[in-house]
Motif scaffolding. Structure first.
Motif, mmCIF file in Angstrom:
data_model
loop_
_atom_site.group_PDB
_atom_site.id
_atom_site.type_symbol
_atom_site.label_atom_id
_atom_site.label_comp_id
_atom_site.label_asym_id
_atom_site.label_seq_id
_atom_site.Cartn_x
_atom_site.Cartn_y
_atom_site.Cartn_z
ATOM 1 N N SER A 5 0.841 -1.194 0.000
ATOM 2 C CA SER A 5 0.000 0.000 0.000
ATOM 3 C C SER A 5 0.876 1.244 0.000
ATOM 4 C CB SER A 5 -0.962 0.015 1.193
ATOM 5 O OG SER A 5 -2.022 0.917 0.919
ATOM 6 N N GLY A 6 0.266 2.378 -0.361
ATOM 7 C CA GLY A 6 1.031 3.623 -0.429
ATOM 8 C C GLY A 6 0.216 4.775 0.103
ATOM 9 N N ILE A 7 0.928 5.833 0.439
ATOM 10 C CA ILE A 7 0.249 7.016 0.950
ATOM 11 C C ILE A 7 1.001 8.244 0.468
ATOM 12 C CG2 ILE A 7 1.500 7.057 3.178
ATOM 13 C CD1 ILE A 7 -1.430 7.501 4.357
ATOM 14 N N GLN A 8 0.257 9.242 0.019
ATOM 15 C CA GLN A 8 0.915 10.422 -0.557
ATOM 16 C C GLN A 8 1.406 11.389 0.509
ATOM 17 O OE1 GLN A 8 -0.639 12.609 -3.999
ATOM 18 N NE2 GLN A 8 -2.519 11.491 -3.549
ATOM 19 N N PRO A 9 2.608 11.920 0.339
ATOM 20 C CA PRO A 9 3.062 12.976 1.255
ATOM 21 C C PRO A 9 2.574 14.340 0.753
ATOM 22 C CG PRO A 9 4.852 12.361 -0.195
ATOM 23 C CD PRO A 9 3.667 11.522 -0.608
ATOM 24 N N SER A 10 1.264 14.415 0.485
ATOM 25 C CA SER A 10 0.714 15.666 -0.058
ATOM 26 C C SER A 10 0.225 16.569 1.052
ATOM 27 C CB SER A 10 -0.422 15.339 -1.037
ATOM 28 O OG SER A 10 -1.289 14.386 -0.464
ATOM 29 N N GLY A 11 0.465 16.168 2.296
ATOM 30 C CA GLY A 11 0.042 16.974 3.437
ATOM 31 C C GLY A 11 0.226 16.138 4.682
ATOM 32 N N PHE A 19 -7.886 5.301 9.293
ATOM 33 C CA PHE A 19 -8.836 4.184 9.310
ATOM 34 C C PHE A 19 -8.997 3.542 7.937
ATOM 35 C CE2 PHE A 19 -10.042 6.317 13.258
ATOM 36 C CZ PHE A 19 -10.015 5.232 14.114
ATOM 37 N N GLY A 20 -8.829 4.332 6.865
ATOM 38 C CA GLY A 20 -8.994 3.770 5.515
ATOM 39 C C GLY A 20 -7.825 2.898 5.108
ATOM 40 N N MET A 21 -6.616 3.296 5.472
ATOM 41 C CA MET A 21 -5.459 2.567 4.957
ATOM 42 C C MET A 21 -4.441 2.156 6.023
ATOM 43 S SD MET A 21 -2.117 3.270 4.246
ATOM 44 C CE MET A 21 -0.806 2.992 3.117
ATOM 45 N N ASP A 109 -12.721 14.125 -10.221
ATOM 46 C CA ASP A 109 -12.923 14.878 -8.961
ATOM 47 C C ASP A 109 -11.856 15.941 -8.796
ATOM 48 O OD1 ASP A 109 -14.972 13.245 -8.324
ATOM 49 O OD2 ASP A 109 -13.932 12.155 -6.719
ATOM 50 N N LYS A 110 -10.610 15.562 -9.114
ATOM 51 C CA LYS A 110 -9.512 16.510 -8.906
ATOM 52 C C LYS A 110 -9.645 17.714 -9.849
ATOM 53 C CE LYS A 110 -6.434 13.785 -6.273
ATOM 54 N NZ LYS A 110 -5.445 12.773 -6.107
ATOM 55 N N LEU A 111 -10.060 17.453 -11.093
ATOM 56 C CA LEU A 111 -10.275 18.579 -12.016
ATOM 57 C C LEU A 111 -11.414 19.458 -11.514
ATOM 58 C CD1 LEU A 111 -9.852 17.336 -15.680
ATOM 59 C CD2 LEU A 111 -8.143 17.902 -13.965
ATOM 60 N N LYS A 144 -12.055 3.230 0.056
ATOM 61 C CA LYS A 144 -12.943 2.921 -1.073
ATOM 62 C C LYS A 144 -12.667 3.817 -2.287
ATOM 63 C CE LYS A 144 -17.750 2.052 -2.095
ATOM 64 N NZ LYS A 144 -19.097 2.501 -1.782
ATOM 65 N N ASP A 145 -12.161 5.036 -2.023
ATOM 66 C CA ASP A 145 -11.884 5.961 -3.134
ATOM 67 C C ASP A 145 -10.844 5.393 -4.105
ATOM 68 O OD1 ASP A 145 -10.040 6.298 -0.930
ATOM 69 O OD2 ASP A 145 -9.240 8.064 -1.941
ATOM 70 N N GLN A 146 -10.075 4.410 -3.649
ATOM 71 C CA GLN A 146 -9.019 3.846 -4.496
ATOM 72 C C GLN A 146 -9.444 2.557 -5.202
ATOM 73 O OE1 GLN A 146 -6.136 5.212 -5.139
ATOM 74 N NE2 GLN A 146 -6.262 6.920 -3.709
ATOM 75 N N LYS A 147 -10.693 2.135 -4.974
ATOM 76 C CA LYS A 147 -11.145 0.840 -5.515
ATOM 77 C C LYS A 147 -11.002 0.815 -7.043
ATOM 78 C CE LYS A 147 -15.028 -2.310 -5.210
ATOM 79 N NZ LYS A 147 -16.120 -2.132 -6.155
HETATM 80 N N1 AQP Z 1 -11.520 9.962 3.850
HETATM 81 C C1 AQP Z 1 -10.962 8.774 3.673
HETATM 82 N N2 AQP Z 1 -11.610 7.645 4.079
HETATM 83 C C2 AQP Z 1 -11.042 6.415 3.909
HETATM 84 N N3 AQP Z 1 -9.819 6.234 3.351
HETATM 85 C C3 AQP Z 1 -9.158 7.328 2.945
HETATM 86 N N4 AQP Z 1 -7.953 7.478 2.370
HETATM 87 C C4 AQP Z 1 -7.725 8.796 2.131
HETATM 88 N N5 AQP Z 1 -8.767 9.517 2.564
HETATM 89 C C5 AQP Z 1 -9.674 8.642 3.076
HETATM 90 C C6 AQP Z 1 -7.064 6.381 2.055
HETATM 91 O O1 AQP Z 1 -5.753 6.709 2.487
HETATM 92 C C7 AQP Z 1 -4.828 6.111 1.608
HETATM 93 C C8 AQP Z 1 -3.788 7.097 1.217
HETATM 94 O O2 AQP Z 1 -4.382 8.093 0.436
HETATM 95 P P1 AQP Z 1 -3.481 8.989 -0.481
HETATM 96 O O3 AQP Z 1 -2.628 9.825 0.379
HETATM 97 O O4 AQP Z 1 -2.751 8.170 -1.446
HETATM 98 O O5 AQP Z 1 -4.447 9.851 -1.349
HETATM 99 P P2 AQP Z 1 -5.924 10.246 -1.197
HETATM 100 O O6 AQP Z 1 -6.865 9.109 -1.178
HETATM 101 O O7 AQP Z 1 -6.174 11.239 -2.304
HETATM 102 O O8 AQP Z 1 -5.879 10.937 0.231
HETATM 103 P P3 AQP Z 1 -6.214 12.410 0.515
HETATM 104 O O9 AQP Z 1 -6.049 12.706 1.938
HETATM 105 O O10 AQP Z 1 -7.539 12.705 -0.096
HETATM 106 O O11 AQP Z 1 -5.032 13.179 -0.272
HETATM 107 P P4 AQP Z 1 -5.108 14.354 -1.320
HETATM 108 O O12 AQP Z 1 -5.971 15.421 -0.705
HETATM 109 O O13 AQP Z 1 -3.683 14.807 -1.486
HETATM 110 O O14 AQP Z 1 -5.696 13.821 -2.583
HETATM 111 C C9 AQP Z 1 -5.598 5.557 0.413
HETATM 112 O O15 AQP Z 1 -5.715 4.159 0.539
HETATM 113 C C10 AQP Z 1 -6.938 6.211 0.541
HETATM 114 O O16 AQP Z 1 -7.978 5.392 0.046
#
Ligand code: AQP
Length: 319
Positions: A5-11, A19-21, A109-111, A144-147
């Motif tokens: 699994s991965g997680i973005q250092p975007s903040g 809880f999601g990941m 969504d991002k656009l 679920k947003d990554q499904k």
């Molecule tokens: N709100 C959420 N509920 C459940 N899971 C979530 N994840 C993020 N937000 C929620 C899960 O966290 C993991 C890492 O996410 P990410 O950093 O790769 O990117 P993301 O999903 O785009 O998270 P953010 O916080 O919304 O970042 P930004 O704002 O930079 O786009 C993923 O497994 C994600 O599902």
């Protein structure tokens, strides 16, 4: 079983990420060979400040370790320490249909939220597919947003397998039913970039203020309230025991308690829940070189596997 699994250092990491990941990833680290990366290439699609990016990377690693990632069990590393993923992303992009990527919800969504439609943002699911396939991953714990991104990964793996023989395993998403999409203080998906996040390691005053500013309707104190439509109740359910959840549900439905009191209870739960992790974080911070040494070790392990898989891929496609 190999877990990725991965997680973005975007903040800064928030309780939706937790809880999601992070929590499921930490739970899975004892059940197989785990690879968890800090997605710094991905973060370049939104972070334009090199200093901030470097600080975020370090902080994500620190916070993940404080939350329980065990570097003896799981490799924790920077995505960019395995640059072979960009090579694999290129190979995958040569079979990726435009239409498949155009249907990506996350891109749309991002656009809609005002991000520039860069090629990198459009190609994000292809790089993510490379991240997953390069470690021969079996299971991918995600929100679920990554499904849809995992489905795209599987589609690309199938395309390569159909074209070049069996090269890749097909990974499965692992989505935490209780935390599919954790809501932010405005009731939308909690997100680092939406300004609706409650951070895991925010300070007490900040966190209390955020919890107290969760958006609610204007139902009066004495009137019954619908727990299923309440962000307060949804968040409380992540931290509380079954009995505590049932008890709060009943009080919502009965009326007589205002949202302000429910918010105070949520804050108490949330603050207590992360107390041992805050303590662990302080301990890690005392050893200045610890986080870097974990990342170096993790990168070494990740490179070993990535090199083996890339050898197989190059040979299969004729490079
Ligand atoms: N709100 C959420 N509920 C459940 N899971 C979530 N994840 C993020 N937000 C929620 C899960 O966290 C993991 C890492 O996410 P990410 O950093 O790769 O990117 P993301 O999903 O785009 O998270 P953010 O916080 O919304 O970042 P930004 O704002 O930079 O786009 C993923 O497994 C994600 O599902």
């Amino acid at each position: 079983m190999r877990i990725l699994s991965g997680i973005q250092p975007s903040g800064v990491l928030h309780i939706g990420n937790y809880f999601g990941m992070m929590q499921p990833a930490i739970a899975l680290q004892a059940q197989g060979e785990a690879f968890y990366f800090i997605a710094d290439y991905h973060a370049l699609t939104s972070v334009r400040d090199p200093k901030a990016l470097r600080e975020n990377i370090h902080r994500v690693a620190l916070d993940f370790l404080a939350c329980g990632l065990d570097p003896e069990r799981a490799a924790l590393f920077r995505q960019s320490d395995v640059p072979q993923v960009t090579e694999l992303a290129w190979i995958l992009s040569t079979v990726a249909p435009m239409g498949l990527l155009e249907r990506s919800h996350s891109y749309k969504d991002k656009l809609a939220r005002g991000m520039l439609p860069s090629v990198g943002l459009f190609n994000y699911p292809v790089l993510m597919a490379a991240d997953i396939l390069i470690y021969d991953s079996d299971v991918v714990p995600v929100g679920k947003d990554q499904k849809q991104h995992i489905e795209i990964t599987r589609d690309l793996a199938v395309k390569i397998n159909e074209t070049f023989g069996k090269v890749f395993k097909l990974p499965e998403p692992r989505i935490q039913a209780a935390a599919e999409i954790v809501p932010g203080i405005d009731g939308q998906k909690m997100s680092k970039s939406y300004g609706n996040n409650i951070d895991i390691f925010g300070n007490e005053k900040e966190m209390r203020t955020l919890v107290m500013s969760i958006v609610t309707d204007s139902t009066p104190v004495e009137t019954p309230k619908d727990p299923s439509r309440s962000t307060i109740f949804q968040l409380y359910s992540l931290f509380a025991t079954k009995n505590e959840i049932a008890e709060m549900r009943e009080r919502f439905q009965k009326g007589g308690t205002g949202y302000g009191d429910f918010k105070k209870e949520l804050f108490q739960k949330l603050w207590q829940y992360f107390a041992p992790m805050r303590k662990r974080r302080e301990e890690i911070l005392a050893d200045k070189s610890y986080v870097d040494s974990v990342l170096i070790r993790g990168a070494r392990r990740a490179n070993e596997v990535a090199n083996q898989v890339m050898q197989r891929v190059r040979s299969a496609v004729g490079l």
